[in-house]
Design a protein around this motif. Structure first.
Motif, PDB file in Angstrom:
ATOM      1  N   LEU A  21       0.860  -1.246   0.014  1.00 27.57           N
ATOM      2  CA  LEU A  21      -0.043  -0.089   0.053  1.00 27.57           C
ATOM      3  C   LEU A  21       0.997   1.443  -0.019  1.00 27.57           C
ATOM      4  O   LEU A  21       0.547   2.225  -0.685  1.00 27.57           O
ATOM      5  CB  LEU A  21      -0.861  -0.151   1.139  1.00 27.57           C
ATOM      6  N   GLY A  22       1.941   1.247   0.879  1.00 24.48           N
ATOM      7  CA  GLY A  22       2.813   2.459   0.565  1.00 24.48           C
ATOM      8  C   GLY A  22       3.591   2.667  -0.640  1.00 24.48           C
ATOM      9  O   GLY A  22       3.649   3.847  -1.116  1.00 24.48           O
TER      10      GLY A  22
ATOM     11  N   LEU B   8       0.965   4.310  -2.667  1.00 31.88           N
ATOM     12  CA  LEU B   8       0.747   5.802  -2.254  1.00 31.88           C
ATOM     13  C   LEU B   8       1.787   6.596  -2.677  1.00 31.88           C
ATOM     14  O   LEU B   8       1.730   7.674  -3.212  1.00 31.88           O
ATOM     15  CB  LEU B   8       0.469   5.849  -0.843  1.00 31.88           C
ATOM     16  N   TYR B   9       2.960   6.040  -2.649  1.00 31.85           N
ATOM     17  CA  TYR B   9       4.296   6.700  -3.182  1.00 31.85           C
ATOM     18  C   TYR B   9       4.125   7.266  -4.805  1.00 31.85           C
ATOM     19  O   TYR B   9       4.548   8.292  -5.067  1.00 31.85           O
ATOM     20  CB  TYR B   9       5.533   6.100  -2.928  1.00 31.85           C
TER      21      TYR B   9
ATOM     22  N   MET C 216       1.205   7.613  -6.423  1.00 31.35           N
ATOM     23  CA  MET C 216       0.417   8.611  -6.475  1.00 31.35           C
ATOM     24  C   MET C 216       0.814   9.848  -6.425  1.00 31.35           C
ATOM     25  O   MET C 216       0.749  10.978  -6.995  1.00 31.35           O
ATOM     26  CB  MET C 216      -0.987   8.213  -5.822  1.00 31.35           C
ATOM     27  N   ALA C 217       1.498   9.885  -5.053  1.00 35.99           N
ATOM     28  CA  ALA C 217       2.227  11.133  -4.735  1.00 35.99           C
ATOM     29  C   ALA C 217       3.437  11.691  -5.718  1.00 35.99           C
ATOM     30  O   ALA C 217       3.468  13.050  -5.981  1.00 35.99           O
ATOM     31  CB  ALA C 217       2.986  11.082  -3.331  1.00 35.99           C
TER      32      ALA C 217
END
Length: 271
Positions: free
Chosen positions: A247-248, A251-252, A254-255
């Motif tokens: 999940l990290g 998220l990375y 996307m950021a």
């Protein structure tokens, strides 16, 4: 009315075909005329369709459009041929230049003298006043040559699948290390007599003159129970660590698509 001379050739009279022509139907006479016109057009190079109908000449606009299309196709073919010839000329020039460079390199290597060891010449002791600037310049040059190169890179994306595999393997290793560590700690405490001391302390505190205490801490902190609980925690850690790492990564990514990612500066090792 004049009389015809005797030696004059008799005048040939045209046969009277009015009766024959009158007997031919109108449709057949039209068909004959159409056939004669068709033969004339074919003899002059003009085509007719298979049913015997005479095709009218195409309109001038269609003829002009056809000629323009033919001219455009001819121009495209000419441009393609010119482009192909230019490409072939460029390739030939590149090959010729490469061949000339190779020949020049071979000639330079062939004409280069074989290096020989120079004779030993005694070097005089350097003068401190004269060699001062040269020594400083040499030191600066050597420092500039030894300066490490640096590269500034940007971590723009992390593959979630690779992160999941690596995190799963590391979490399994962490779980195994945890189980082994707990087993070693419990064994050391048991060998040191900690459990016996705890049992004696509790017995002395709880027991009275008539009743004896039956408390045993190993019933609650036995090896099987401790290792079972540790294995359960290790399995939960494997699942949680793998899921959190994957999940990290998402998220990375996307950021990073919004902000550009983390910038990293890499430099060479001076050694």
């Amino acid at each position: 009315m004049t009389e015809r001379p005797a030696d004059q050739a008799p005048v040939q009279t045209r046969p009277d075909t009015s009766d024959d022509t009158a007997r031919i139907p109108l449709a057949e006479r039209l068909q004959r005329r159409i056939g004669a016109a068709t033969d004339d057009r074919r003899s002059n190079g003009q085509a007719a369709n298979g049913s015997g109908r005479i095709l009218p000449p195409p309109p001038p606009e269609q003829v002009a459009a056809r000629e323009a299309e033919q001219a455009r196709q001819a121009e495209q073919a000419r441009q393609a041929e010119q482009a192909r010839q230019a490409e072939e000329a460029r390739r030939a020039a590149a090959q010729r230049e490469a061949e000339q460079a190779r020949q020049a390199e071979q000639a330079r290597q062939a004409s280069a003298p074989v290096p020989t060891a120079p004779p030993a010449v005694p070097v005089p002791a350097p003068d401190a006043t004269a060699a001062g600037p040269a020594t400083v310049t040499t030191r600066r040059t050597s420092k500039a040559a030894r300066a490490p190169r640096r590269a500034r890179l940007r971590l723009s994306r992390i593959d979630p699948w690779s992160v999941m595999k690596i995190s799963f393997l590391l979490s399994i290793a962490f779980g195994i290390v945890t189980v082994v560590s707990v087993f070693m700690i419990w064994s050391v405490l048991n060998a040191a007599g900690v459990w016996t001391s705890i049992n004696n302390t509790v017995s002395d505190t709880v027991s009275s003159g008539t009743t004896a205490s039956t408390f045993n801490i190993e019933d609650y902190l036995g090896l099987s129970r401790v290792l079972g609980f540790t294995m359960l925690v290790a399995v939960i850690d494997v699942v949680l660590m793998t899921a959190i790492a994957t999940l990290g990564a998402f998220l990375y990514n996307m950021a990073s698509s919004l902000l550009g990612g983390v910038e990293v500066t890499l430099s060479e090792d001076q050694g």
